[in-house]
Write an enzyme that holds these catalytic residues in place. Structure first.
Site, PDB file in Angstrom:
ATOM      1  N   GLY A  18       0.825  -1.200   0.000  1.00 43.49           N
ATOM      2  CA  GLY A  18       0.000   0.000   0.000  1.00 43.49           C
ATOM      3  C   GLY A  18       0.854   1.242   0.000  1.00 43.49           C
ATOM      4  O   GLY A  18       1.943   1.256   0.580  1.00 43.49           O
ATOM      5  N   ARG A  19       0.371   2.284  -0.662  1.00 40.70           N
ATOM      6  CA  ARG A  19       1.075   3.564  -0.694  1.00 40.70           C
ATOM      7  C   ARG A  19       0.095   4.679  -0.383  1.00 40.70           C
ATOM      8  O   ARG A  19      -1.043   4.665  -0.838  1.00 40.70           O
ATOM      9  CB  ARG A  19       1.708   3.817  -2.069  1.00 40.70           C
ATOM     10  CG  ARG A  19       2.801   2.827  -2.444  1.00 40.70           C
ATOM     11  CD  ARG A  19       3.485   3.234  -3.744  1.00 40.70           C
ATOM     12  NE  ARG A  19       4.441   2.242  -4.210  1.00 40.70           N
ATOM     13  CZ  ARG A  19       5.700   2.156  -3.788  1.00 40.70           C
ATOM     14  NH1 ARG A  19       6.132   3.016  -2.876  1.00 40.70           N
ATOM     15  NH2 ARG A  19       6.508   1.230  -4.253  1.00 40.70           N
ATOM     16  N   GLY A  21      -0.069   9.182   0.865  1.00 39.81           N
ATOM     17  CA  GLY A  21       0.619  10.453   0.723  1.00 39.81           C
ATOM     18  C   GLY A  21       1.734  10.647   1.726  1.00 39.81           C
ATOM     19  O   GLY A  21       2.670  11.408   1.494  1.00 39.81           O
ATOM     20  N   MET A  22       1.655   9.947   2.865  1.00 40.05           N
ATOM     21  CA  MET A  22       2.646  10.127   3.922  1.00 40.05           C
ATOM     22  C   MET A  22       3.546   8.921   4.121  1.00 40.05           C
ATOM     23  O   MET A  22       4.647   9.060   4.646  1.00 40.05           O
ATOM     24  CB  MET A  22       1.946  10.421   5.256  1.00 40.05           C
ATOM     25  CG  MET A  22       1.234  11.754   5.320  1.00 40.05           C
ATOM     26  SD  MET A  22       0.544  12.020   6.963  1.00 40.05           S
ATOM     27  CE  MET A  22       2.049  12.101   7.946  1.00 40.05           C
ATOM     28  N   ALA A  23       3.090   7.742   3.749  1.00 37.42           N
ATOM     29  CA  ALA A  23       3.828   6.537   4.121  1.00 37.42           C
ATOM     30  C   ALA A  23       3.566   5.408   3.138  1.00 37.42           C
ATOM     31  O   ALA A  23       2.603   5.435   2.375  1.00 37.42           O
ATOM     32  CB  ALA A  23       3.425   6.106   5.538  1.00 37.42           C
ATOM     33  N   VAL A  25       3.237   1.102   3.029  1.00 37.07           N
ATOM     34  CA  VAL A  25       2.937  -0.044   3.893  1.00 37.07           C
ATOM     35  C   VAL A  25       3.521  -1.295   3.263  1.00 37.07           C
ATOM     36  O   VAL A  25       3.280  -1.593   2.088  1.00 37.07           O
ATOM     37  CB  VAL A  25       1.423  -0.213   4.096  1.00 37.07           C
ATOM     38  CG1 VAL A  25       1.143  -1.415   4.999  1.00 37.07           C
ATOM     39  CG2 VAL A  25       0.810   1.044   4.702  1.00 37.07           C
ATOM     40  N   ASP A 142      -9.760   9.505   7.210  1.00 30.64           N
ATOM     41  CA  ASP A 142      -9.599   9.013   5.841  1.00 30.64           C
ATOM     42  C   ASP A 142     -10.429   7.753   5.611  1.00 30.64           C
ATOM     43  O   ASP A 142      -9.936   6.756   5.084  1.00 30.64           O
ATOM     44  CB  ASP A 142      -8.121   8.749   5.550  1.00 30.64           C
ATOM     45  CG  ASP A 142      -7.826   8.646   4.048  1.00 30.64           C
ATOM     46  OD1 ASP A 142      -8.613   9.195   3.253  1.00 30.64           O
ATOM     47  OD2 ASP A 142      -6.815   8.031   3.677  1.00 30.64           O
TER      48      ASP A 142
END
Length: 302
Positions: A18-19, A21-23, A25, A142
């Protein structure tokens, strides 16, 4: 074949799953307990910002206290680098979370819209999770199909509280701008205006989610994120029953309240949203399924 990266001498990193905006996974493995985990790492450029670094840690600590069957658990927090006050790209913080097998609601929706009773069942699970987190003072910020997992047993797991805000953290708006650019279809009007999100902002996003689960499309669509964001503030959604025959008017009423422009006109809590949805959907869901949901909901009340 390279050697797998191991964080803190314990967590072996695998592929990115997973991608945001901040990190990013990663699928990982806890070598000490021999179990699969998900490892979320703050992006390198953001890790250099001590304010974001500190907030990432505080939020991990807050979410780690959320012990609920419909919330993916947080197990650990650490950082990859030498213990130091100087933050650089090699000293990135990470959060170790429960790895949830199954499919996200985004993947489920790609196969077509859900049966109304299935949509309601999933939504009740999401609201049970939000009821619990809001009572603990944690706002998700979110809620969207990609952040709701359905396990092989059909259970709901809300994931990615990584941009969650602890109530009272007044600095948690502008810093997360990039994290929400890609989720304009689920942004509350107040978030579009740059105001601080609260529990009722989560409920608006949950309303957008329910609308999409019932109709197969979000309440607002447009050619750009800006166009969609404008509609959240200024446009009224078409009734869900217009998009899909068989949706009872009572569900339209629930959605109308959940998607109110002014947050004071929405449901005051996830529990009240859940109760209204339960009443509106009577007859859509089997009695045995209601019994299962009532067991899940009772956890939120404790």
């Amino acid at each position: 074949m390279g050697t797998a990266r191991v964080l803190g001498g314990r967590y072996e990193l695998g592929d990115v799953i997973g991608r945001g905006g901040m990190a990013d996974v990663h699928l990982g493995r806890d070598l000490r307990l021999n179990r699969s985990v998900a490892v979320k790492m703050l992006r390198t450029e953001l890790a250099r910002d001590p304010r974001l670094w500190s907030r990432f840690r505080r939020e991990a600590q807050a979410v780690a206290g959320l012990n609920h069957p419909a919330i993916a658990a947080v197990y650990d927090f650490g950082h990859d680098g030498v213990e130091s006050d100087a933050l650089d790209g090699s000293d990135a913080p990470f959060i170790v979370m429960e790895h949830v097998p199954g499919r996200s609601l985004r993947d489920v929706l790609r196969e077509g819209r859900l049966a109304p009773e299935e949509a309601v069942q999933h939504q009740l699970g999401v609201l049970a999770a939000l009821d619990f987190s809001h009572r603990a003072g944690v706002v998700h910020r979110d809620i969207k199909p990609a952040n709701v997992m359905i396990t092989p047993d059909g259970d709901v797991k809300v994931v990615d509280f990584g941009i969650a805000r602890v109530s009272g953290d007044a600095g948690a708006t502008a810093t997360h701008t990039r994290a929400v650019l890609g989720t304009a279809q689920y942004l509350s009007p107040e978030q579009v205006r740059g105001e601080i999100a609260d529990a009722r902002s989560d409920l608006y996003a949950a309303g957008c989610l329910l609308y999409e689960l019932l109709t197969g499309r979000p309440p607002f669509v447009g050619e750009s994120a800006v166009a969609v964001a404008y509609q959240h503030v200024h446009a009224q959604p078409v009734r869900a029953s217009v998009h899909r025959a068989g949706i009872p008017p009572s569900l339209d009423v629930v959605l109308l309240t959940a998607l109110a422009k002014d947050r004071t006109d929405r449901f005051p809590s996830a529990r009240s949203f859940r109760e209204a949805l339960t009443s509106a959907a009577k007859g859509l869901v089997r009695e045995s399924d209601w019994a299962d949901m009532e067991t899940l909901q009772s956890v939120s009340a404790t």
